[in-house]
Scaffold this motif. Structure first.
Motif, PDB file in Angstrom:
ATOM      1  N   CYS A 123       0.803  -1.115  -0.040  1.00 46.23           N
ATOM      2  CA  CYS A 123       0.179  -0.003  -0.107  1.00 46.23           C
ATOM      3  C   CYS A 123       0.938   1.240  -0.053  1.00 46.23           C
ATOM      4  CB  CYS A 123      -0.817   0.022   1.261  1.00 46.23           C
ATOM      5  SG  CYS A 123      -2.044   1.255   1.210  1.00 46.23           S
ATOM      6  N   MET A 124       1.889   1.288   0.718  1.00 43.62           N
ATOM      7  CA  MET A 124       2.595   2.294   0.996  1.00 43.62           C
ATOM      8  C   MET A 124       3.721   2.520  -0.271  1.00 43.62           C
ATOM      9  SD  MET A 124       2.112   3.845   3.451  1.00 43.62           S
ATOM     10  CE  MET A 124       0.681   3.195   4.128  1.00 43.62           C
ATOM     11  N   THR A 125       3.943   1.523  -0.989  1.00 47.28           N
ATOM     12  CA  THR A 125       4.709   1.599  -2.311  1.00 47.28           C
ATOM     13  C   THR A 125       3.808   2.091  -3.322  1.00 47.28           C
ATOM     14  OG1 THR A 125       5.823  -0.534  -1.596  1.00 47.28           O
ATOM     15  CG2 THR A 125       5.859   0.116  -4.025  1.00 47.28           C
ATOM     16  N   GLN A 126       2.626   1.775  -3.379  1.00 44.47           N
ATOM     17  CA  GLN A 126       1.554   2.079  -4.260  1.00 44.47           C
ATOM     18  C   GLN A 126       1.438   3.747  -4.200  1.00 44.47           C
ATOM     19  OE1 GLN A 126      -2.563   1.417  -4.097  1.00 44.47           O
ATOM     20  NE2 GLN A 126      -2.522   0.565  -6.299  1.00 44.47           N
ATOM     21  N   PHE A 127       1.169   4.025  -2.980  1.00 43.84           N
ATOM     22  CA  PHE A 127       1.065   5.515  -2.685  1.00 43.84           C
ATOM     23  C   PHE A 127       2.251   6.302  -3.021  1.00 43.84           C
ATOM     24  CE2 PHE A 127       1.457   9.299   0.369  1.00 43.84           C
ATOM     25  CZ  PHE A 127       0.269   9.863   0.276  1.00 43.84           C
ATOM     26  N   PHE A 128       3.556   5.816  -2.720  1.00 50.53           N
ATOM     27  CA  PHE A 128       4.822   6.402  -3.118  1.00 50.53           C
ATOM     28  C   PHE A 128       4.730   6.709  -4.438  1.00 50.53           C
ATOM     29  CE2 PHE A 128       9.092   6.001  -4.780  1.00 50.53           C
ATOM     30  CZ  PHE A 128       9.635   7.082  -4.196  1.00 50.53           C
ATOM     31  N   PHE A 129       4.550   5.839  -5.454  1.00 51.63           N
ATOM     32  CA  PHE A 129       4.646   5.958  -6.958  1.00 51.63           C
ATOM     33  C   PHE A 129       3.597   6.811  -7.067  1.00 51.63           C
ATOM     34  CE2 PHE A 129       7.340   2.266  -6.748  1.00 51.63           C
ATOM     35  CZ  PHE A 129       8.518   2.615  -7.227  1.00 51.63           C
ATOM     36  N   PHE A 130       2.310   6.731  -6.811  1.00 54.82           N
ATOM     37  CA  PHE A 130       1.184   7.444  -7.186  1.00 54.82           C
ATOM     38  C   PHE A 130       1.430   8.940  -6.706  1.00 54.82           C
ATOM     39  CE2 PHE A 130      -2.327   9.870  -5.075  1.00 54.82           C
ATOM     40  CZ  PHE A 130      -2.949  10.224  -6.190  1.00 54.82           C
ATOM     41  N   SER A 131       2.204   9.387  -5.658  1.00 46.94           N
ATOM     42  CA  SER A 131       2.414  10.700  -5.267  1.00 46.94           C
ATOM     43  C   SER A 131       3.574  11.270  -5.961  1.00 46.94           C
ATOM     44  CB  SER A 131       2.982  10.641  -3.819  1.00 46.94           C
ATOM     45  OG  SER A 131       1.954  10.207  -2.959  1.00 46.94           O
ATOM     46  N   ALA A 132       4.495  10.451  -6.415  1.00 43.72           N
ATOM     47  CA  ALA A 132       5.705  10.734  -7.021  1.00 43.72           C
ATOM     48  C   ALA A 132       5.475  11.284  -8.539  1.00 43.72           C
ATOM     49  CB  ALA A 132       6.764   9.758  -7.002  1.00 43.72           C
ATOM     50  N   SER A 133       4.532  10.418  -9.077  1.00 37.59           N
ATOM     51  CA  SER A 133       4.100  10.821 -10.453  1.00 37.59           C
ATOM     52  C   SER A 133       3.118  12.067 -10.448  1.00 37.59           C
ATOM     53  CB  SER A 133       3.442   9.517 -11.182  1.00 37.59           C
ATOM     54  OG  SER A 133       2.316   9.119 -10.391  1.00 37.59           O
ATOM     55  N   GLU A 134       2.312  12.128  -9.513  1.00 42.01           N
ATOM     56  CA  GLU A 134       1.500  13.323  -9.412  1.00 42.01           C
ATOM     57  C   GLU A 134       2.166  14.580  -9.298  1.00 42.01           C
ATOM     58  OE1 GLU A 134      -2.352  13.619  -9.771  1.00 42.01           O
ATOM     59  OE2 GLU A 134      -1.593  11.987 -10.995  1.00 42.01           O
ATOM     60  N   VAL A 135       3.101  14.555  -8.388  1.00 36.70           N
ATOM     61  CA  VAL A 135       3.757  15.680  -7.989  1.00 36.70           C
ATOM     62  C   VAL A 135       4.837  16.066  -9.188  1.00 36.70           C
ATOM     63  CG1 VAL A 135       5.781  16.679  -6.600  1.00 36.70           C
ATOM     64  CG2 VAL A 135       3.914  15.391  -5.511  1.00 36.70           C
ATOM     65  N   PHE A 136       5.388  15.088  -9.776  1.00 41.52           N
ATOM     66  CA  PHE A 136       6.293  15.212 -11.159  1.00 41.52           C
ATOM     67  C   PHE A 136       5.414  15.959 -11.977  1.00 41.52           C
ATOM     68  CE2 PHE A 136       7.761  13.899 -15.223  1.00 41.52           C
ATOM     69  CZ  PHE A 136       9.257  14.222 -14.801  1.00 41.52           C
ATOM     70  N   GLU A 137       4.180  15.623 -12.294  1.00 38.44           N
ATOM     71  CA  GLU A 137       3.359  16.130 -13.339  1.00 38.44           C
ATOM     72  C   GLU A 137       2.981  17.540 -12.989  1.00 38.44           C
ATOM     73  OE1 GLU A 137      -0.482  14.971 -16.105  1.00 38.44           O
ATOM     74  OE2 GLU A 137       1.043  13.464 -14.886  1.00 38.44           O
ATOM     75  N   CYS A 138       2.886  17.988 -11.674  1.00 35.49           N
ATOM     76  CA  CYS A 138       2.528  19.352 -11.246  1.00 35.49           C
ATOM     77  C   CYS A 138       3.780  20.227 -11.570  1.00 35.49           C
ATOM     78  CB  CYS A 138       2.468  19.580  -9.890  1.00 35.49           C
ATOM     79  SG  CYS A 138       0.822  18.601  -9.367  1.00 35.49           S
ATOM     80  N   PHE A 139       5.048  19.747 -11.437  1.00 36.28           N
ATOM     81  CA  PHE A 139       6.092  20.418 -11.729  1.00 36.28           C
ATOM     82  C   PHE A 139       6.671  20.758 -13.046  1.00 36.28           C
ATOM     83  CE2 PHE A 139       7.925  19.167  -7.355  1.00 36.28           C
ATOM     84  CZ  PHE A 139       7.240  20.412  -6.566  1.00 36.28           C
ATOM     85  N   LEU A 140       6.275  19.382 -13.701  1.00 38.53           N
ATOM     86  CA  LEU A 140       6.659  19.568 -15.133  1.00 38.53           C
ATOM     87  C   LEU A 140       5.641  20.276 -16.019  1.00 38.53           C
ATOM     88  CD1 LEU A 140       8.236  18.001 -17.416  1.00 38.53           C
ATOM     89  CD2 LEU A 140       6.529  16.331 -17.527  1.00 38.53           C
ATOM     90  N   LEU A 141       4.365  20.475 -15.507  1.00 40.99           N
ATOM     91  CA  LEU A 141       3.325  21.182 -16.412  1.00 40.99           C
ATOM     92  C   LEU A 141       3.826  22.728 -16.147  1.00 40.99           C
ATOM     93  CD1 LEU A 141      -0.074  19.608 -15.649  1.00 40.99           C
ATOM     94  CD2 LEU A 141       1.396  19.818 -17.754  1.00 40.99           C
ATOM     95  N   THR A 142       4.352  23.076 -15.086  1.00 43.08           N
ATOM     96  CA  THR A 142       4.941  24.324 -14.554  1.00 43.08           C
ATOM     97  C   THR A 142       6.120  24.795 -15.513  1.00 43.08           C
ATOM     98  OG1 THR A 142       4.085  23.936 -12.167  1.00 43.08           O
ATOM     99  CG2 THR A 142       5.552  25.764 -12.928  1.00 43.08           C
ATOM    100  N   VAL A 143       7.029  23.499 -15.680  1.00 43.68           N
ATOM    101  CA  VAL A 143       8.099  24.032 -16.777  1.00 43.68           C
ATOM    102  C   VAL A 143       7.778  23.928 -18.131  1.00 43.68           C
ATOM    103  CG1 VAL A 143      10.244  22.742 -17.421  1.00 43.68           C
ATOM    104  CG2 VAL A 143       9.843  22.625 -14.946  1.00 43.68           C
ATOM    105  N   MET A 144       6.929  23.436 -18.438  1.00 42.80           N
ATOM    106  CA  MET A 144       6.185  23.560 -19.803  1.00 42.80           C
ATOM    107  C   MET A 144       5.510  24.860 -19.925  1.00 42.80           C
ATOM    108  SD  MET A 144       4.349  19.671 -20.079  1.00 42.80           S
ATOM    109  CE  MET A 144       3.895  19.632 -21.835  1.00 42.80           C
ATOM    110  N   SER A 145       4.908  25.329 -19.075  1.00 44.49           N
ATOM    111  CA  SER A 145       4.445  26.715 -19.278  1.00 44.49           C
ATOM    112  C   SER A 145       5.525  27.647 -19.363  1.00 44.49           C
ATOM    113  CB  SER A 145       3.448  27.183 -18.072  1.00 44.49           C
ATOM    114  OG  SER A 145       4.211  27.438 -16.949  1.00 44.49           O
ATOM    115  N   TYR A 146       6.678  27.511 -18.444  1.00 40.48           N
ATOM    116  CA  TYR A 146       7.881  28.545 -18.691  1.00 40.48           C
ATOM    117  C   TYR A 146       8.391  28.299 -20.150  1.00 40.48           C
ATOM    118  CZ  TYR A 146      12.591  29.889 -17.950  1.00 40.48           C
ATOM    119  OH  TYR A 146      13.942  30.634 -18.067  1.00 40.48           O
TER     120      TYR A 146
END
Length: 292
Positions: free
Chosen positions: A73-96
């Protein structure tokens, strides 16, 4: 079984569409630009996200429920959180990237170099994995007791906190900080970037130049809107006023359907990607040997 077939088709479509985007960007020379490099990274993140969630969803649908270990469960949550946060940052970089391309076009090639793009992506990746690891570690320290049943299809933060027996003050305080870093700061940067982009575009004298500039931003803006609207509706809306079925439906949107929608948006609204796809298709067709 109907739901299983639906999600199976969506999952196969998601993997195929995102792999196609990655393949096109890596093999087509006309797509070797910062914008398409970031799009390929977004596709990689979408593959990670949907692969983390959907296979376990298949198991739940086939067995009308399921079990998972705490570590799993913690492993699933880790990869879920990592991919979501990465997408938040990546979309910001793409706007830049779009901001530099439209508001400072003469310096675009010198600012958004290949090295700079790779460094920005690595920074997004490192930050997202660090935030996900910290959040997962704090969540794993909670004590779970009773039936340990969560009415959800994956290990998400809210249902796990709800069944915790120990104090959740630390994890809640930590998540407020994470929301500020991974949501509010990126959203603020994206809004400021697009305000400047819109102001710059409106100053163009040529209508053709305006349309071309808007078309390069429309796909990214649409993806950003879908991603953040669904994400904010789940985590920032009052949970008491939100039914469990609605919460699950919104979660399905950004974990299962959004990874499929993203490559469709970029491929349907982008002439360069469609052109590269046609070139590869024609090349493959010409290389086919026919037998009589």
């Amino acid at each position: 079984m109907v739901l299983f077939c639906l999600f199976f088709v969506v999952y196969c479509g998601t993997i195929s569409a995102n792999l196609l985007i990655i393949t096109l960007v890596s093999t087509s020379r006309n797509l070797h630009t910062p914008m398409y490099f970031f799009i390929s990274q977004l596709s990689t993140s979408d593959i990670l996200l949907t692969t983390d969630i959907v296979p376990n969803l298949f198991y739940i649908l086939l067995n009308n429920g399921g079990t998972i270990s705490v570590i799993g469960c913690m492993t699933q949550f880790f990869f879920f959180s990592a991919s979501e946060v990465f997408e938040c940052f990546l979309l910001t970089v793409m706007s830049y990237d779009r901001y530099v391309a439209i508001c400072n076009p003469l310096r675009y090639s010198s600012i958004m170099t290949r090295t700079h793009c790779v460094i920005l992506t690595i920074i997004c990746c490192v930050l997202s994995f660090f935030i996900a690891f910290t959040d997962s570690l704090t969540l794993s320290m909670l004590a779970f007791c009773g039936t340990n049943i969560i009415d959800h299809f994956f290990c998400d933060l809210v249902p796990l906190v709800e069944i915790a027996c120990s104090s959740t003050y630390t994890i809640e305080l930590e998540d407020y900080l994470i929301c500020f870093i991974a949501l509010f700061i990126p959203i603020t940067i994206i809004i400021i970037s697009y305000i400047n982009i819109i102001v710059t575009i409106l100053r163009f004298k040529s209508n053709i130049s305006r349309q071309k500039a808007f078309s390069t931003c429309s796909s990214h803006l649409l993806v950003v809107s879908i991603f953040y609207i669904t994400l904010l509706s789940v985590y920032l809306s009052p949970q008491k006023g939100q039914t469990l079925n609605l919460s699950k439906l919104l979660s399905l949107l950004y974990t299962v359907f959004t990874p499929l929608i993203n490559p469709i948006i970029y491929s349907l609204r982008n002439k360069e990607i469609k052109k590269s796809l046609q070139e590869i298709t024609n090349k493959s067709w010409n290389n086919i040997i026919f037998y009589r």
